[in-house]
Each structure stands twice: as structure tokens, then as C-alpha cells.
Scaffold this motif. Structure first.
Motif: not given
Lengths: 195, 195
Positions: A28, A114-115, A117-122, B107, B114, B118
Motif C-alpha cells: 500500500a 475498489r481500492s 477507484t478510491t486512492s492513487e496508491a490503490g 470525478t 465507486r 462499495t
């Protein structure tokens, strides 16, 4: 002998769990490419050889276990591309349907998506893993111009199909039989992967 | 006169905001199909005629405003399907690229997607909205067997492409020009929507 076995078992459970917890943090934090067995071992407070002991195959196997992914691309992809080329589209569609059609194997893949779509790291993690473990392995077997782009167009068809059929569940796509879906979509995947 | 205008303006800002807040709750709780202008008005504590006053076109317009969606399918879809049939695939791909290529318009669509990955409520909401506002409108213009299924296969290609190009950002797909993507993918969409 019994004592040794008990010792290894008890130690094994804790050590393996510690490695997986450390791996989730390392992946992560650094993405797939920059995470390393050495870094995961350091975060878990164990020797790198122990990571290799529990996860034969190194980083990719640690990742699959940490994310609880039920499919090992290192064996699945070669099996899929090994057959006749003119059935490749159908084999890839049926493989996606079998993985996403079962909630137990769908859940960890959906969690990764999902991860992303939620964060740049994901997004980074999914991008690097999908590129290394799936796309590059398939593209390497094709002798085509723009083979990476074509594999990605095929992957886009498959991931979109998985989303609309199993997650959003639009009808009639969600209730169509696997054979109907294959008849509709396999020719598309086949065309992307053919000259 | 001035007093009346000031009163309407001040009231307008609050009332519109209250309607949108109520709409978000109603859509999340009941899905798109079972939410109603009457229910939204009740939850906002206003007369249903005020909802129609602020959102000409009723429930769909309230939904677009509540989700901050920058595209109105009631006008966009007819414009897309109005041209020559043999350019429909390209027009749909270019439309998706224009909406998802701009972070401001991407966005809110990404937020809906998203939410669908979820929760069941999010999946229901996206399913019903996409079905009513997009898929059914396109399918209604086609004279094909299995037209709903074919529109959904095309939609799967487009949503998967949006995900891999703009969210996961796999290369070379993320850096390819719009024209390269159109050349690769428009024929697929065209084939799904043609006899």
C-alpha cells in the motif's frame, strides 16, 4: 519430534501472519514494483529467507496471499495462452466468468478494484500488478504490432463486463448464460489479440 | 419588487440545497426507480411543485444535480444516436473519452462507480440510472435482436476502457492519443450495435 512440529506450527502461524500484515502495508505504501521481499521482511521483523520459505516464488506469491487473490497468474496465464490461438478469446472470457462468477473469488478482485477507484496508491498497486502479472505475460506470447495496447483493450472489455454483469448487475447481461456472454464477447477479445 | 426578488433569491438558495440534500438521501435509500419527486419533496419539507420549479424535467434532473453529473443523457443520447449509423461506435467512444478525459466531469461518474463497488445500494442506484438514462435510450433506437444485451456489451467495453485508461492508468493505454483509442475500440462498439 512432536515438540519440534508443535514449535514450527505455532511459530509458523504467527510468522506467516506477520509477513502478510507487513506485506499489505508495504504494498500500500510503495506500490507493487517498489515493494520488495527484503522490505517486507524488515517490516515484519524476520529474515528475508523466511519470506521465501513461506511464499515460494517471492514477491508475487506474497502479494497474492496478502490480497487473498485466489488465482495465481504465473500458472493461470500460461495455461490460458497455451491452447490454439483461435480459441484464446473464448478461453479468456470463460476464465473471467469463472473467477468473477463465484463470490468467493470475486470479492478480493473487487476489493483491489475498489481500492484503485478510491486512492492513487490503490490505482498504482493495481496498475503495476495487472501490468506485470497479467498484461505483460499475455502480450509476450503475441506477435503483433501494438500488442500491449491490444491486450489492454481486451482487458478493458473483460473488466467492464465483470463490473456490469456481477457488480452493477444490469439486465439482461446479469442473467444471461455464460454461453450467451461468450458468444457475444469472445469474438471481440479474439479480434484484439489477432492480426 | 426588490424585497420580493431578495426573498426569492435567499429562499431559492436554501430550498434548492435542501431539495438536493433530500434527493441524495432518497436515492441512496430507495434506489433510482423507487425514489420520487413527491418523496424528495416530503423529505425536504417543501411542496412537490417547488422541486419541479428548480429541476425542470423532474426526477432525472434532480438526480443529475444531486450527483453533480455534468452530462444530461436526455439531450446527449439523442444527439449521439442522431448521426449516420456507421459512425455510432466512434461517436460513443469519443463521447466517453471527452467525459472521462476531463477530471471535472470524470470525478462524479467515478464517485457513482465507486459507490456501486462499495454497497448494494450504490450498485442498485447506478444500475437503475444507467439502465433508464443511457442503455434503454440507446437500445430503443436500434432494430436488432438482443439489442439490450448488445448495448450492454458495448457499455462494458466503454466503462472498462474508462477505468483502465483514466483510473488504473495502465500503459500504453493511458498515454495513447484519443485517435489511437478510437481506431482500436470504435470498431468493437460499432459491431455490437450493428446486425
Amino acid at each position: 519430534m512432536t515438540g519440534v512440529r508443535r514449535g514450527r506450527r505455532a511459530g509458523g502461524v504467527d510468522t506467516r501472519g506477520a509477513i502478510l500484515a507487513a506485506a499489505r502495508q508495504e504494498f500500500a505504501a510503495h506500490g507493487y514494483d517498489r515493494a520488495s521481499v527484503r522490505g517486507i521482511a524488515r517490516a515484519a521483523g524476520v529474515d528475508p529467507s523466511l519470506v521465501h520459505h513461506y511464499f515460494d516464488g517471492g514477491k508475487e506469491q506474497v502479494f497474492l496471499a496478502a490480497m487473498e487473490l485466489p488465482v495465481d497468474p504465473a500458472t493461470a496465464v500460461p495455461a490460458l495462452v497455451a491452447g490454439p490461438h483461435d480459441g484464446l478469446g473464448e478461453r479468456l472470457v470463460r476464465f473471467m466468468l469463472s473467477v468473477w462468477g463465484d463470490p468467493r473469488s470475486r470479492t478480493p478482485f473487487l476489493a483491489l478494484l475498489r481500492s484503485a477507484t478510491t486512492s492513487e496508491a490503490g490505482a498504482l498497486l493495481l496498475r503495476q500488478f495487472v501490468t506485470r502479472a497479467l498484461l505483460a505475460r499475455i502480450a509476450a506470447t503475441l506477435d503483433l504490432p501494438d500488442r500491449e495496447l491490444r491486450v489492454e483493450a481486451a482487458a478493458a472489455q473483460l473488466v467492464g463486463l465483470a463490473l456490469l454483469r456481477y457488480v452493477v448487475r444490469v439486465e439482461p447481461l446479469a442473467s444471461a448464460s455464460d454461453d450467451e456472454v461468450v458468444a457475444l464477447v469472445a469474438p471481440t477479445v479474439q479480434r484484439y489479440l489477432s492480426p
